[in-house]
Design a protein around this motif. Structure first.
Motif, PDB file in Angstrom:
ATOM      1  N   GLY A 466       0.805  -1.216   0.000  1.00  0.00           N
ATOM      2  CA  GLY A 466       0.000   0.000   0.000  1.00  0.00           C
ATOM      3  C   GLY A 466       0.834   1.260   0.000  1.00  0.00           C
ATOM      4  O   GLY A 466       0.428   2.295   0.540  1.00  0.00           O
ATOM      5  N   LEU A 467       2.020   1.198  -0.624  1.00  0.00           N
ATOM      6  CA  LEU A 467       2.954   2.313  -0.631  1.00  0.00           C
ATOM      7  C   LEU A 467       3.394   2.645  -2.053  1.00  0.00           C
ATOM      8  O   LEU A 467       3.254   1.834  -2.960  1.00  0.00           O
ATOM      9  N   GLU A 468       3.958   3.839  -2.217  1.00  0.00           N
ATOM     10  CA  GLU A 468       4.624   4.221  -3.461  1.00  0.00           C
ATOM     11  C   GLU A 468       6.120   4.007  -3.279  1.00  0.00           C
ATOM     12  O   GLU A 468       6.637   4.062  -2.153  1.00  0.00           O
ATOM     13  N   LEU A 469       6.819   3.762  -4.368  1.00  0.00           N
ATOM     14  CA  LEU A 469       8.255   3.475  -4.280  1.00  0.00           C
ATOM     15  C   LEU A 469       9.044   4.629  -3.673  1.00  0.00           C
ATOM     16  O   LEU A 469      10.098   4.420  -3.053  1.00  0.00           O
ATOM     17  N   ASP A 470       8.553   5.859  -3.824  1.00  0.00           N
ATOM     18  CA  ASP A 470       9.273   7.023  -3.290  1.00  0.00           C
ATOM     19  C   ASP A 470       8.847   7.385  -1.870  1.00  0.00           C
ATOM     20  O   ASP A 470       9.401   8.313  -1.277  1.00  0.00           O
ATOM     21  N   ASP A 471       7.862   6.674  -1.323  1.00  0.00           N
ATOM     22  CA  ASP A 471       7.456   6.935   0.058  1.00  0.00           C
ATOM     23  C   ASP A 471       8.600   6.595   1.010  1.00  0.00           C
ATOM     24  O   ASP A 471       9.398   5.688   0.749  1.00  0.00           O
ATOM     25  N   ARG A 472       8.670   7.307   2.123  1.00  0.00           N
ATOM     26  CA  ARG A 472       9.704   7.030   3.115  1.00  0.00           C
ATOM     27  C   ARG A 472       9.193   6.031   4.136  1.00  0.00           C
ATOM     28  O   ARG A 472       8.057   6.098   4.606  1.00  0.00           O
ATOM     29  N   VAL A 473      10.050   5.087   4.481  1.00  0.00           N
ATOM     30  CA  VAL A 473       9.733   4.080   5.504  1.00  0.00           C
ATOM     31  C   VAL A 473      10.701   4.281   6.659  1.00  0.00           C
ATOM     32  O   VAL A 473      11.922   4.277   6.472  1.00  0.00           O
ATOM     33  N   GLU A 474      10.154   4.448   7.851  1.00  0.00           N
ATOM     34  CA  GLU A 474      10.994   4.714   9.014  1.00  0.00           C
ATOM     35  C   GLU A 474      11.511   3.400   9.624  1.00  0.00           C
ATOM     36  O   GLU A 474      10.901   2.337   9.463  1.00  0.00           O
ATOM     37  N   GLN A 475      12.631   3.514  10.312  1.00  0.00           N
ATOM     38  CA  GLN A 475      13.184   2.372  11.033  1.00  0.00           C
ATOM     39  C   GLN A 475      12.131   1.821  12.010  1.00  0.00           C
ATOM     40  O   GLN A 475      11.422   2.569  12.677  1.00  0.00           O
ATOM     41  N   GLY A 476      12.013   0.487  12.074  1.00  0.00           N
ATOM     42  CA  GLY A 476      11.040  -0.144  12.956  1.00  0.00           C
ATOM     43  C   GLY A 476       9.703  -0.439  12.298  1.00  0.00           C
ATOM     44  O   GLY A 476       8.851  -1.095  12.910  1.00  0.00           O
ATOM     45  N   THR A 477       9.511   0.024  11.056  1.00  0.00           N
ATOM     46  CA  THR A 477       8.258  -0.235  10.340  1.00  0.00           C
ATOM     47  C   THR A 477       8.237  -1.666   9.805  1.00  0.00           C
ATOM     48  O   THR A 477       9.238  -2.146   9.274  1.00  0.00           O
TER      49      THR A 477
END
Length: 488
Positions: A466-477
Protein backbone atom coordinates in the motif's frame (compact mmCIF):
# COMPACT_ATOMS: atom_id res chain seq x y z
CA UNK A 1 -62.78 -10.69 -23.61
CA UNK A 2 -62.59 -7.43 -21.69
CA UNK A 3 -63.45 -9.15 -18.39
CA UNK A 4 -60.78 -11.75 -19.13
CA UNK A 5 -58.15 -9.02 -19.70
CA UNK A 6 -59.14 -7.25 -16.50
CA UNK A 7 -58.81 -10.57 -14.61
CA UNK A 8 -55.32 -11.16 -16.01
CA UNK A 9 -54.28 -7.61 -15.11
CA UNK A 10 -55.66 -7.99 -11.59
CA UNK A 11 -53.84 -11.31 -11.16
CA UNK A 12 -50.58 -9.77 -12.38
CA UNK A 13 -50.94 -6.84 -9.98
CA UNK A 14 -51.66 -9.26 -7.10
CA UNK A 15 -48.58 -11.35 -7.96
CA UNK A 16 -46.45 -8.20 -8.17
CA UNK A 17 -47.73 -7.01 -4.78
CA UNK A 18 -47.07 -10.42 -3.23
CA UNK A 19 -43.53 -10.38 -4.62
CA UNK A 20 -42.65 -7.19 -2.76
CA UNK A 21 -40.71 -7.38 0.48
CA UNK A 22 -39.41 -4.77 2.89
CA UNK A 23 -35.71 -4.10 2.41
CA UNK A 24 -33.99 -4.58 5.81
CA UNK A 25 -31.63 -1.65 5.16
CA UNK A 26 -33.83 0.99 3.54
CA UNK A 27 -37.21 -0.01 4.98
CA UNK A 28 -38.71 0.39 1.49
CA UNK A 29 -40.57 -2.20 -0.57
CA UNK A 30 -38.42 -4.12 -3.08
CA UNK A 31 -39.60 -6.35 -5.90
CA UNK A 32 -38.10 -9.78 -5.15
CA UNK A 33 -39.13 -13.26 -6.27
CA UNK A 34 -37.53 -15.11 -3.36
CA UNK A 35 -38.47 -15.46 0.31
CA UNK A 36 -35.87 -15.26 3.06
CA UNK A 37 -36.18 -19.03 3.52
CA UNK A 38 -35.47 -19.58 -0.17
CA UNK A 39 -32.56 -17.13 0.00
CA UNK A 40 -30.98 -19.02 2.90
CA UNK A 41 -31.53 -22.35 1.15
CA UNK A 42 -29.87 -21.04 -2.01
CA UNK A 43 -26.79 -20.02 -0.05
CA UNK A 44 -26.66 -23.40 1.69
CA UNK A 45 -26.91 -25.23 -1.63
CA UNK A 46 -24.26 -23.06 -3.28
CA UNK A 47 -21.68 -23.10 -0.49
CA UNK A 48 -20.36 -26.62 -1.27
CA UNK A 49 -19.89 -25.67 -4.92
CA UNK A 50 -17.83 -22.62 -3.95
CA UNK A 51 -15.64 -24.65 -1.58
CA UNK A 52 -15.17 -27.37 -4.21
CA UNK A 53 -14.22 -24.75 -6.78
CA UNK A 54 -11.67 -22.87 -4.68
CA UNK A 55 -10.85 -25.05 -1.69
CA UNK A 56 -10.58 -23.90 1.94
CA UNK A 57 -7.26 -22.28 2.89
CA UNK A 58 -5.68 -24.47 5.56
CA UNK A 59 -4.80 -21.91 8.23
CA UNK A 60 -6.88 -22.19 11.38
CA UNK A 61 -5.73 -18.85 12.78
CA UNK A 62 -7.02 -16.99 9.71
CA UNK A 63 -10.26 -19.00 9.66
CA UNK A 64 -10.84 -18.18 13.34
CA UNK A 65 -10.04 -14.52 12.68
CA UNK A 66 -12.55 -14.07 9.86
CA UNK A 67 -15.22 -15.95 11.82
CA UNK A 68 -14.69 -13.85 14.94
CA UNK A 69 -14.72 -10.49 13.14
CA UNK A 70 -17.53 -11.56 10.84
CA UNK A 71 -19.82 -12.65 13.67
CA UNK A 72 -19.15 -9.43 15.59
CA UNK A 73 -20.01 -7.33 12.55
CA UNK A 74 -23.03 -9.41 11.54
CA UNK A 75 -24.47 -8.91 15.03
CA UNK A 76 -24.72 -5.13 14.47
CA UNK A 77 -25.84 -5.39 10.83
CA UNK A 78 -29.39 -4.89 9.56
CA UNK A 79 -29.91 -8.69 9.43
CA UNK A 80 -28.42 -10.10 12.64
CA UNK A 81 -30.90 -13.02 12.55
CA UNK A 82 -29.05 -14.80 9.72
CA UNK A 83 -26.65 -17.64 10.49
CA UNK A 84 -23.62 -16.11 8.75
CA UNK A 85 -20.62 -18.16 7.71
CA UNK A 86 -17.22 -16.63 6.92
CA UNK A 87 -14.42 -18.52 5.17
CA UNK A 88 -11.00 -17.93 3.64
CA UNK A 89 -10.74 -19.78 0.33
CA UNK A 90 -7.52 -20.97 -1.27
CA UNK A 91 -7.28 -18.70 -4.30
CA UNK A 92 -4.55 -16.22 -5.29
CA UNK A 93 -7.12 -13.95 -6.98
CA UNK A 94 -7.65 -10.69 -5.08
CA UNK A 95 -11.35 -10.87 -4.28
CA UNK A 96 -14.10 -11.14 -1.69
CA UNK A 97 -17.70 -12.09 -2.37
CA UNK A 98 -20.94 -13.06 -0.67
CA UNK A 99 -23.78 -15.45 -1.46
CA UNK A 100 -27.42 -14.99 -0.45
CA UNK A 101 -28.29 -15.97 3.09
CA UNK A 102 -25.04 -14.89 4.78
CA UNK A 103 -22.17 -16.82 3.17
CA UNK A 104 -19.10 -14.58 2.90
CA UNK A 105 -15.75 -15.57 1.38
CA UNK A 106 -12.33 -13.89 1.30
CA UNK A 107 -9.53 -15.24 -0.87
CA UNK A 108 -6.03 -15.57 0.55
CA UNK A 109 -5.09 -13.24 -2.31
CA UNK A 110 -7.07 -10.36 -0.86
CA UNK A 111 -5.82 -11.07 2.68
CA UNK A 112 -2.27 -10.67 1.35
CA UNK A 113 -3.10 -7.15 0.12
CA UNK A 114 -4.61 -5.80 3.34
CA UNK A 115 -2.12 -3.84 5.43
CA UNK A 116 -4.13 -3.66 8.62
CA UNK A 117 -7.29 -4.97 10.29
CA UNK A 118 -9.24 -1.81 9.51
CA UNK A 119 -8.89 -2.40 5.76
CA UNK A 120 -10.06 -5.97 6.22
CA UNK A 121 -13.00 -4.78 8.32
CA UNK A 122 -14.10 -2.27 5.70
CA UNK A 123 -14.30 -4.90 2.96
CA UNK A 124 -15.95 -7.34 5.39
CA UNK A 125 -18.62 -4.73 6.06
CA UNK A 126 -19.03 -4.15 2.34
CA UNK A 127 -19.74 -7.85 1.73
CA UNK A 128 -22.08 -8.14 4.73
CA UNK A 129 -23.79 -5.07 3.29
CA UNK A 130 -24.59 -6.96 0.08
CA UNK A 131 -26.23 -9.68 2.18
CA UNK A 132 -28.04 -7.26 4.49
CA UNK A 133 -29.52 -5.27 1.60
CA UNK A 134 -30.42 -8.48 -0.30
CA UNK A 135 -28.57 -7.32 -3.41
CA UNK A 136 -28.06 -10.84 -4.78
CA UNK A 137 -31.75 -11.58 -4.37
CA UNK A 138 -32.66 -8.41 -6.23
CA UNK A 139 -30.29 -9.33 -9.05
CA UNK A 140 -31.79 -12.81 -9.15
CA UNK A 141 -35.14 -11.20 -9.82
CA UNK A 142 -33.69 -9.38 -12.83
CA UNK A 143 -31.71 -12.29 -14.24
CA UNK A 144 -32.37 -16.00 -13.81
CA UNK A 145 -29.50 -18.34 -13.10
CA UNK A 146 -29.83 -19.80 -16.58
CA UNK A 147 -28.86 -16.40 -17.97
CA UNK A 148 -25.84 -16.00 -15.70
CA UNK A 149 -22.42 -16.83 -17.13
CA UNK A 150 -20.78 -19.64 -15.17
CA UNK A 151 -17.08 -19.81 -14.43
CA UNK A 152 -16.61 -22.39 -17.16
CA UNK A 153 -18.40 -20.13 -19.61
CA UNK A 154 -15.42 -17.79 -19.79
CA UNK A 155 -13.58 -20.26 -22.02
CA UNK A 156 -16.20 -22.84 -22.98
CA UNK A 157 -19.25 -23.04 -25.20
CA UNK A 158 -22.51 -23.66 -23.30
CA UNK A 159 -22.90 -27.14 -24.81
CA UNK A 160 -19.90 -28.36 -22.83
CA UNK A 161 -20.62 -26.68 -19.50
CA UNK A 162 -22.36 -29.75 -18.05
CA UNK A 163 -19.09 -31.72 -18.29
CA UNK A 164 -17.18 -29.22 -16.14
CA UNK A 165 -17.38 -29.38 -12.37
CA UNK A 166 -17.47 -25.58 -12.39
CA UNK A 167 -20.84 -25.72 -14.15
CA UNK A 168 -22.81 -25.54 -10.94
CA UNK A 169 -25.82 -23.25 -10.78
CA UNK A 170 -24.72 -21.92 -7.43
CA UNK A 171 -21.47 -20.60 -8.84
CA UNK A 172 -23.43 -18.47 -11.25
CA UNK A 173 -24.31 -16.34 -8.24
CA UNK A 174 -20.70 -15.16 -8.07
CA UNK A 175 -21.11 -13.45 -11.41
CA UNK A 176 -24.22 -11.47 -10.70
CA UNK A 177 -23.20 -7.89 -11.36
CA UNK A 178 -24.36 -5.37 -8.82
CA UNK A 179 -25.33 -1.93 -10.08
CA UNK A 180 -23.58 1.22 -8.98
CA UNK A 181 -26.35 2.06 -6.54
CA UNK A 182 -25.93 -1.34 -4.87
CA UNK A 183 -22.17 -0.89 -4.66
CA UNK A 184 -22.48 2.60 -3.20
CA UNK A 185 -24.92 1.24 -0.64
CA UNK A 186 -22.49 -1.55 0.29
CA UNK A 187 -19.67 0.99 0.61
CA UNK A 188 -21.87 3.00 2.94
CA UNK A 189 -22.74 -0.09 4.98
CA UNK A 190 -19.10 -1.17 5.06
CA UNK A 191 -18.19 2.15 6.65
CA UNK A 192 -21.11 1.98 9.08
CA UNK A 193 -20.54 -1.61 10.20
CA UNK A 194 -16.75 -1.39 10.55
CA UNK A 195 -17.07 1.91 12.46
CA UNK A 196 -19.64 0.40 14.81
CA UNK A 197 -17.20 -2.30 15.90
CA UNK A 198 -14.50 0.32 16.43
CA UNK A 199 -12.40 0.38 13.24
CA UNK A 200 -11.09 3.37 11.31
CA UNK A 201 -13.12 3.21 8.09
CA UNK A 202 -10.83 5.71 6.34
CA UNK A 203 -8.48 2.75 5.84
CA UNK A 204 -11.16 1.16 3.64
CA UNK A 205 -10.82 4.05 1.18
CA UNK A 206 -7.04 3.59 1.07
CA UNK A 207 -7.45 -0.10 0.33
CA UNK A 208 -9.75 0.49 -2.62
CA UNK A 209 -7.04 2.68 -4.16
CA UNK A 210 -4.52 -0.15 -3.58
CA UNK A 211 -6.86 -2.54 -5.39
CA UNK A 212 -7.14 -0.17 -8.32
CA UNK A 213 -3.34 -0.07 -8.58
CA UNK A 214 -3.07 -3.84 -8.24
CA UNK A 215 -5.53 -4.46 -11.05
CA UNK A 216 -3.63 -2.10 -13.32
CA UNK A 217 -0.30 -3.76 -12.51
CA UNK A 218 -1.45 -7.37 -12.90
CA UNK A 219 -4.01 -7.02 -15.64
CA UNK A 220 -6.37 -9.30 -13.68
CA UNK A 221 -10.11 -8.91 -13.92
CA UNK A 222 -11.47 -6.30 -11.55
CA UNK A 223 -13.06 -7.89 -8.45
CA UNK A 224 -16.86 -7.82 -8.32
CA UNK A 225 -16.95 -5.08 -5.72
CA UNK A 226 -14.87 -2.84 -8.02
CA UNK A 227 -16.28 -3.77 -11.41
CA UNK A 228 -19.29 -1.49 -11.47
CA UNK A 229 -18.02 1.28 -9.27
CA UNK A 230 -17.67 4.89 -10.31
CA UNK A 231 -14.36 6.66 -10.60
CA UNK A 232 -12.06 5.40 -7.79
CA UNK A 233 -11.09 8.95 -6.86
CA UNK A 234 -14.78 9.81 -6.35
CA UNK A 235 -15.23 6.65 -4.36
CA UNK A 236 -12.20 7.46 -2.21
CA UNK A 237 -13.66 10.87 -1.34
CA UNK A 238 -17.13 9.44 -0.63
CA UNK A 239 -15.85 6.72 1.71
CA UNK A 240 -13.57 9.15 3.54
CA UNK A 241 -16.47 11.53 4.13
CA UNK A 242 -18.68 8.71 5.37
CA UNK A 243 -15.91 7.55 7.70
CA UNK A 244 -15.53 11.05 9.14
CA UNK A 245 -19.28 11.36 9.69
CA UNK A 246 -19.49 8.02 11.51
CA UNK A 247 -16.55 8.92 13.74
CA UNK A 248 -18.43 12.05 14.75
CA UNK A 249 -21.71 10.19 15.22
CA UNK A 250 -20.14 7.47 17.39
CA UNK A 251 -17.66 9.80 19.09
CA UNK A 252 -14.99 7.40 17.89
CA UNK A 253 -11.91 9.36 18.95
CA UNK A 254 -9.50 6.39 18.92
CA UNK A 255 -10.45 4.14 16.01
CA UNK A 256 -8.68 0.79 15.61
CA UNK A 257 -6.22 0.19 12.75
CA UNK A 258 -4.14 -2.72 14.15
CA UNK A 259 -1.43 -2.78 11.52
CA UNK A 260 1.36 -4.77 13.16
CA UNK A 261 -0.86 -7.46 14.63
CA UNK A 262 -2.46 -8.05 11.23
CA UNK A 263 0.88 -8.24 9.43
CA UNK A 264 2.20 -10.75 11.98
CA UNK A 265 -0.90 -12.88 11.42
CA UNK A 266 -0.42 -13.11 7.63
CA UNK A 267 3.34 -13.75 7.87
CA UNK A 268 3.88 -16.99 5.93
CA UNK A 269 0.68 -16.70 3.86
CA UNK A 270 0.97 -18.41 0.46
CA UNK A 271 1.34 -15.72 -2.21
CA UNK A 272 0.31 -16.32 -5.82
CA UNK A 273 -0.33 -19.77 -7.26
CA UNK A 274 0.44 -22.74 -5.00
CA UNK A 275 2.50 -25.20 -7.07
CA UNK A 276 1.75 -28.02 -4.64
CA UNK A 277 -1.78 -28.01 -6.11
CA UNK A 278 -0.46 -28.22 -9.65
CA UNK A 279 1.27 -25.73 -11.92
CA UNK A 280 1.92 -25.07 -15.60
CA UNK A 281 5.35 -24.49 -17.12
CA UNK A 282 6.10 -24.43 -20.85
CA UNK A 283 2.71 -25.89 -21.77
CA UNK A 284 3.04 -28.81 -19.36
CA UNK A 285 0.85 -29.34 -16.28
CA UNK A 286 2.74 -30.76 -13.28
CA UNK A 287 1.22 -32.03 -10.04
CA UNK A 288 3.94 -32.54 -7.39
CA UNK A 289 1.64 -34.08 -4.78
CA UNK A 290 -0.01 -36.60 -7.10
CA UNK A 291 3.22 -37.02 -9.11
CA UNK A 292 2.01 -36.85 -12.69
CA UNK A 293 2.33 -34.55 -15.70
CA UNK A 294 0.82 -34.07 -19.17
CA UNK A 295 1.10 -31.52 -22.00
CA UNK A 296 -1.45 -28.77 -22.71
CA UNK A 297 -2.28 -27.92 -26.35
CA UNK A 298 -0.63 -24.71 -27.54
CA UNK A 299 -2.63 -21.51 -26.96
CA UNK A 300 -5.36 -23.28 -25.00
CA UNK A 301 -6.71 -21.54 -21.92
CA UNK A 302 -6.70 -23.51 -18.68
CA UNK A 303 -8.10 -23.42 -15.18
CA UNK A 304 -6.94 -25.42 -12.17
CA UNK A 305 -9.28 -26.12 -9.24
CA UNK A 306 -9.32 -28.71 -6.45
CA UNK A 307 -11.94 -30.64 -8.45
CA UNK A 308 -10.59 -30.54 -11.98
CA UNK A 309 -8.05 -29.20 -14.43
CA UNK A 310 -9.85 -27.76 -17.46
CA UNK A 311 -8.38 -26.83 -20.84
CA UNK A 312 -10.09 -25.24 -23.83
CA UNK A 313 -9.22 -23.45 -27.08
CA UNK A 314 -10.15 -19.79 -27.00
CA UNK A 315 -12.90 -20.29 -29.58
CA UNK A 316 -14.74 -22.50 -27.07
CA UNK A 317 -15.35 -25.31 -29.56
CA UNK A 318 -13.82 -28.03 -27.39
CA UNK A 319 -12.81 -28.79 -23.83
CA UNK A 320 -10.61 -31.26 -21.97
CA UNK A 321 -11.08 -32.12 -18.29
CA UNK A 322 -8.81 -34.00 -15.93
CA UNK A 323 -10.68 -35.38 -12.91
CA UNK A 324 -10.46 -38.27 -10.49
CA UNK A 325 -12.83 -41.04 -11.55
CA UNK A 326 -14.72 -43.07 -8.91
CA UNK A 327 -14.47 -46.86 -9.07
CA UNK A 328 -12.14 -49.64 -8.02
CA UNK A 329 -11.38 -50.78 -11.58
CA UNK A 330 -11.11 -49.11 -14.97
CA UNK A 331 -14.25 -50.96 -16.09
CA UNK A 332 -16.24 -49.79 -13.06
CA UNK A 333 -15.06 -46.20 -13.60
CA UNK A 334 -16.08 -46.40 -17.27
CA UNK A 335 -19.54 -47.68 -16.37
CA UNK A 336 -20.14 -44.85 -13.89
CA UNK A 337 -18.93 -42.25 -16.39
CA UNK A 338 -21.26 -43.55 -19.11
CA UNK A 339 -24.21 -43.42 -16.73
CA UNK A 340 -23.34 -39.99 -15.30
CA UNK A 341 -23.20 -38.26 -18.68
CA UNK A 342 -25.77 -40.42 -20.53
CA UNK A 343 -23.17 -41.59 -23.04
CA UNK A 344 -23.54 -44.12 -25.83
CA UNK A 345 -20.21 -45.93 -26.34
CA UNK A 346 -19.02 -45.91 -29.96
CA UNK A 347 -15.67 -47.60 -29.40
CA UNK A 348 -13.72 -48.86 -26.39
CA UNK A 349 -10.32 -50.52 -26.05
CA UNK A 350 -7.85 -51.49 -23.35
CA UNK A 351 -4.42 -49.91 -23.78
CA UNK A 352 -1.43 -48.59 -21.85
CA UNK A 353 -0.23 -45.01 -21.43
CA UNK A 354 3.49 -44.82 -20.66
CA UNK A 355 3.27 -48.24 -19.05
CA UNK A 356 0.10 -47.45 -17.07
CA UNK A 357 -3.08 -49.51 -17.60
CA UNK A 358 -5.79 -47.52 -19.38
CA UNK A 359 -9.12 -47.61 -21.19
CA UNK A 360 -9.74 -45.44 -24.26
CA UNK A 361 -13.42 -44.72 -24.98
CA UNK A 362 -15.17 -42.80 -27.75
CA UNK A 363 -18.79 -42.07 -26.84
CA UNK A 364 -21.67 -39.83 -27.89
CA UNK A 365 -24.11 -38.15 -25.57
CA UNK A 366 -27.65 -39.43 -25.76
CA UNK A 367 -30.00 -36.50 -26.19
CA UNK A 368 -33.73 -35.98 -26.08
CA UNK A 369 -35.36 -34.86 -29.33
CA UNK A 370 -35.92 -31.33 -28.05
CA UNK A 371 -32.27 -31.00 -27.04
CA UNK A 372 -31.13 -32.28 -30.42
CA UNK A 373 -33.04 -29.47 -32.10
CA UNK A 374 -31.43 -26.85 -29.86
CA UNK A 375 -27.78 -27.89 -29.95
CA UNK A 376 -25.38 -30.09 -31.84
CA UNK A 377 -24.66 -33.67 -30.82
CA UNK A 378 -21.69 -34.12 -28.49
CA UNK A 379 -18.85 -36.63 -28.92
CA UNK A 380 -16.26 -37.46 -26.27
CA UNK A 381 -12.88 -39.16 -26.14
CA UNK A 382 -11.91 -40.36 -22.66
CA UNK A 383 -8.76 -42.02 -21.40
CA UNK A 384 -9.18 -43.64 -17.97
CA UNK A 385 -5.71 -44.19 -16.55
CA UNK A 386 -4.85 -46.12 -13.37
CA UNK A 387 -1.88 -44.71 -11.48
CA UNK A 388 -0.73 -44.67 -7.85
CA UNK A 389 -4.01 -46.00 -6.50
CA UNK A 390 -6.16 -43.48 -8.38
CA UNK A 391 -8.07 -43.61 -11.64
CA UNK A 392 -7.67 -40.42 -13.68
CA UNK A 393 -10.19 -39.39 -16.31
CA UNK A 394 -8.93 -37.26 -19.19
CA UNK A 395 -12.01 -36.40 -21.23
CA UNK A 396 -12.00 -34.46 -24.51
CA UNK A 397 -15.35 -33.05 -25.61
CA UNK A 398 -16.50 -31.46 -28.86
CA UNK A 399 -19.44 -31.54 -31.23
CA UNK A 400 -19.60 -34.49 -33.60
CA UNK A 401 -18.90 -32.12 -36.51
CA UNK A 402 -15.76 -30.66 -34.86
CA UNK A 403 -14.50 -33.82 -33.17
CA UNK A 404 -12.00 -34.80 -35.88
CA UNK A 405 -10.48 -31.29 -35.75
CA UNK A 406 -9.53 -31.77 -32.09
CA UNK A 407 -8.87 -35.52 -32.01
CA UNK A 408 -5.09 -35.21 -32.40
CA UNK A 409 -4.86 -32.59 -29.64
CA UNK A 410 -6.97 -34.76 -27.36
CA UNK A 411 -4.84 -37.86 -27.93
CA UNK A 412 -1.52 -35.99 -27.68
CA UNK A 413 -2.43 -34.82 -24.17
CA UNK A 414 -3.92 -38.13 -23.05
CA UNK A 415 -1.25 -40.43 -24.42
CA UNK A 416 1.48 -38.30 -22.85
CA UNK A 417 0.11 -38.52 -19.31
CA UNK A 418 3.07 -39.88 -17.34
CA UNK A 419 4.59 -40.22 -13.86
CA UNK A 420 6.44 -37.14 -12.61
CA UNK A 421 9.99 -37.96 -11.58
CA UNK A 422 11.96 -34.70 -11.99
CA UNK A 423 13.15 -33.63 -8.53
CA UNK A 424 12.93 -29.91 -9.34
CA UNK A 425 9.22 -30.23 -10.17
CA UNK A 426 8.41 -32.60 -7.31
CA UNK A 427 10.04 -30.29 -4.76
CA UNK A 428 8.66 -26.97 -6.06
CA UNK A 429 7.40 -24.90 -3.12
CA UNK A 430 5.03 -21.91 -3.00
CA UNK A 431 6.21 -18.35 -2.48
CA UNK A 432 5.07 -17.00 0.88
CA UNK A 433 4.74 -13.56 2.46
CA UNK A 434 7.60 -12.71 4.78
CA UNK A 435 7.08 -9.79 7.16
CA UNK A 436 10.27 -7.95 8.12
CA UNK A 437 10.99 -5.00 10.39
CA UNK A 438 12.96 -2.25 8.65
CA UNK A 439 16.33 -1.81 10.35
CA UNK A 440 17.35 1.35 8.50
CA UNK A 441 14.99 4.06 7.29
CA UNK A 442 14.81 5.19 3.69
CA UNK A 443 12.57 5.16 0.64
CA UNK A 444 10.57 2.06 -0.19
CA UNK A 445 12.83 1.59 -3.19
CA UNK A 446 15.95 1.70 -1.02
CA UNK A 447 14.50 -0.79 1.47
CA UNK A 448 13.61 -3.17 -1.36
CA UNK A 449 17.11 -2.89 -2.76
CA UNK A 450 18.52 -4.01 0.59
CA UNK A 451 16.36 -7.15 0.34
CA UNK A 452 17.39 -7.78 -3.28
CA UNK A 453 13.90 -7.28 -4.67
CA UNK A 454 14.28 -7.43 -8.47
CA UNK A 455 13.64 -4.15 -10.25
CA UNK A 456 10.74 -5.60 -12.22
CA UNK A 457 8.96 -6.72 -9.03
CA UNK A 458 9.35 -3.50 -7.03
CA UNK A 459 6.07 -1.90 -8.11
CA UNK A 460 4.18 -5.12 -7.34
CA UNK A 461 5.68 -5.23 -3.83
CA UNK A 462 5.00 -1.53 -3.29
CA UNK A 463 1.33 -2.09 -4.13
CA UNK A 464 1.28 -5.12 -1.83
CA UNK A 465 2.39 -2.79 0.97
CA UNK A 466 0.00 0.00 0.00
CA UNK A 467 2.95 2.31 -0.63
CA UNK A 468 4.62 4.22 -3.46
CA UNK A 469 8.26 3.48 -4.28
CA UNK A 470 9.27 7.02 -3.29
CA UNK A 471 7.46 6.93 0.06
CA UNK A 472 9.70 7.03 3.11
CA UNK A 473 9.73 4.08 5.50
CA UNK A 474 10.99 4.71 9.01
CA UNK A 475 13.18 2.37 11.03
CA UNK A 476 11.04 -0.14 12.96
CA UNK A 477 8.26 -0.24 10.34
CA UNK A 478 6.96 -3.66 9.36
CA UNK A 479 6.83 -4.39 5.63
CA UNK A 480 5.76 -7.32 3.48
CA UNK A 481 8.37 -9.10 1.37
CA UNK A 482 8.42 -12.52 -0.25
CA UNK A 483 10.17 -15.66 0.94
CA UNK A 484 12.33 -15.71 -2.18
CA UNK A 485 14.11 -12.46 -1.26
CA UNK A 486 17.01 -12.37 1.15
CA UNK A 487 18.49 -9.37 2.95
CA UNK A 488 22.01 -8.28 2.05
Amino acid sequence: MKRHSVYILATAVTMLFNSCATNPVTGKKDLVLMSEEQEIALGQQSDPAVLAQFGVYENQQLQNFIQEKGKAMAAISHRPNLNYEFKVVDSPVVNAFALPGGYVYFTRGILAHFNNEAQFAGVLGHEIGHVAARHSVQQQTKSTLAQVGLIAGSVLSPEFAQFGDAASQGLGLLFLKFGRDDERESDRLGVEYSSKIGYDAEEMADFFMTLQRQQGESGEAVPNFLSTHPNPADRYEAVNKLAFDWKQKLNLTVAKVNRNSYLKMIDGLVYGEDPRQGFVENNVFYHPELKFKFPIPNSWAYQNTPQAFQMAPKDGKAIMNLTLAPGETLEAAAQQMVQQYSLQVVESKSTTVNGLPALAIVADQQQQQQQQQQQQAIRTLTYLIKYNGNIYSLMGISTVNNFSNYFNEFTNTMQNFSPLTEAAKLNKQPVRLRVETVQQGGSVRQVFQRYQVPQDRMEELAILNGLELDDRVEQGTMIKLLSSYEKI
